[in-house]
Design an enzyme around this catalytic site. Structure first.
Site, PDB file in Angstrom:
ATOM      1  N   GLU A  44      -4.655  21.077  52.757  1.00 20.96           N
ATOM      2  CA  GLU A  44      -3.790  20.997  53.942  1.00 20.96           C
ATOM      3  C   GLU A  44      -2.333  21.145  53.513  1.00 20.96           C
ATOM      4  O   GLU A  44      -1.886  20.449  52.605  1.00 20.96           O
ATOM      5  CB  GLU A  44      -4.019  19.623  54.602  1.00 20.96           C
ATOM      6  N   THR A  73       0.652  17.465  59.546  1.00 15.73           N
ATOM      7  CA  THR A  73       1.883  16.989  60.191  1.00 15.73           C
ATOM      8  C   THR A  73       2.245  17.898  61.367  1.00 15.73           C
ATOM      9  O   THR A  73       3.400  18.288  61.540  1.00 15.73           O
ATOM     10  CB  THR A  73       3.050  16.863  59.169  1.00 15.73           C
ATOM     11  N   LYS A 133      -8.615  11.094  61.690  1.00 13.63           N
ATOM     12  CA  LYS A 133      -7.901  10.674  60.484  1.00 13.63           C
ATOM     13  C   LYS A 133      -7.439   9.231  60.694  1.00 13.63           C
ATOM     14  O   LYS A 133      -6.625   8.964  61.574  1.00 13.63           O
ATOM     15  CB  LYS A 133      -6.708  11.625  60.287  1.00 13.63           C
TER      16      LYS A 133
END
Length: 214
Positions: A44, A73, A133
């Site tokens: 990521e 993000t 998450k």
């Protein structure tokens, strides 16, 4: 999109998402082969990394089919558009943003939104999250994952934040479906010293601890 879609088969082999933050494209050119050769499968790139879209494009161009490459993000619709334009195969957010989750679900892009409490975790799952998450995970420890999984056993959980070699096995035993790992995996000192061989060996330690069947 089809030849560059997220592969669950790849992810499930070694369910670790390496989180790249503030690493240059120049260093990523060296890190990516070490990452892939160590046996890691999913990476990521956070959108607040300089040149994130260029890194995503490069990673897919060189390692498409060998690595799942996503964007992290992702907090705004603008971030999402930029990430998808670069070819990101999955999206990670630090928080629940309904518009972003719904947009990804509609486009059939795996989305891993950040949540903390059982209510947030269930809300993210209900909106269509592929995995939730749990962030920051180490604050409450592996038992928290186990406790949440008891009533919400259908929800796939991706603990992230503070996970390293010393505690990743306890999270695995607690029922985690994957792990988001940042600086404990992308070791800053090894990167700064450009010790790519050492970094690859370091990556392998994570692979050994979480490889499915181990």
């Amino acid at each position: 999109m089809s030849d560059q879609a997220f592969s669950w088969e790849l992810f499930n082999k070694v369910p670790v998402i390496g989180i790249v933050r503030n690493v240059s494209l120049e260093d990523m050119i060296e890190i990516l082969p070490a990452y892939q050769q160590a046996g890691l499968t999913t990476i990521e790139i956070t959108m607040n990394t300089k040149g994130a879209d260029e890194i995503i494009k490069y990673a897919l161009q060189k390692f498409g089919g060998m690595l799942n490459v996503g964007a992290g993000t992702v907090c705004t619709k603008g971030d999402l558009e930029k990430a998808l334009e670069a070819g990101a195969q999955f999206i990670v957010t630090p928080v629940i943003r309904k518009k972003i989750i719904r947009s990804c679900v509609k486009k059939e892009i795996p989305i891993f939104p950040g949540a903390f409490t059982p209510s947030e975790i269930y809300e993210a799952w209900s909106l269509g999250a592929s995995m939730v998450k749990v962030f920051p995970a180490a604050t409450l420890g592996a038992d928290y994952i186990k406790d949440v999984k008891a009533p919400l056993n259908q929800v796939k959980l991706l603990p992230t934040g503070g996970i390293g070699l010393d505690n990743i096995e306890s999270f695995k035993k607690a029922g985690a479906d994957g792990f988001g790992v940042g600086s404990p995996l992308l070791n800053k000192d090894l990167i700064k010293d450009k010790n790519w061989v050492g970094l690859q060996e370091h990556f392998k330690k994570f692979v050994e601890k979480v490889r499915v069947g181990s």
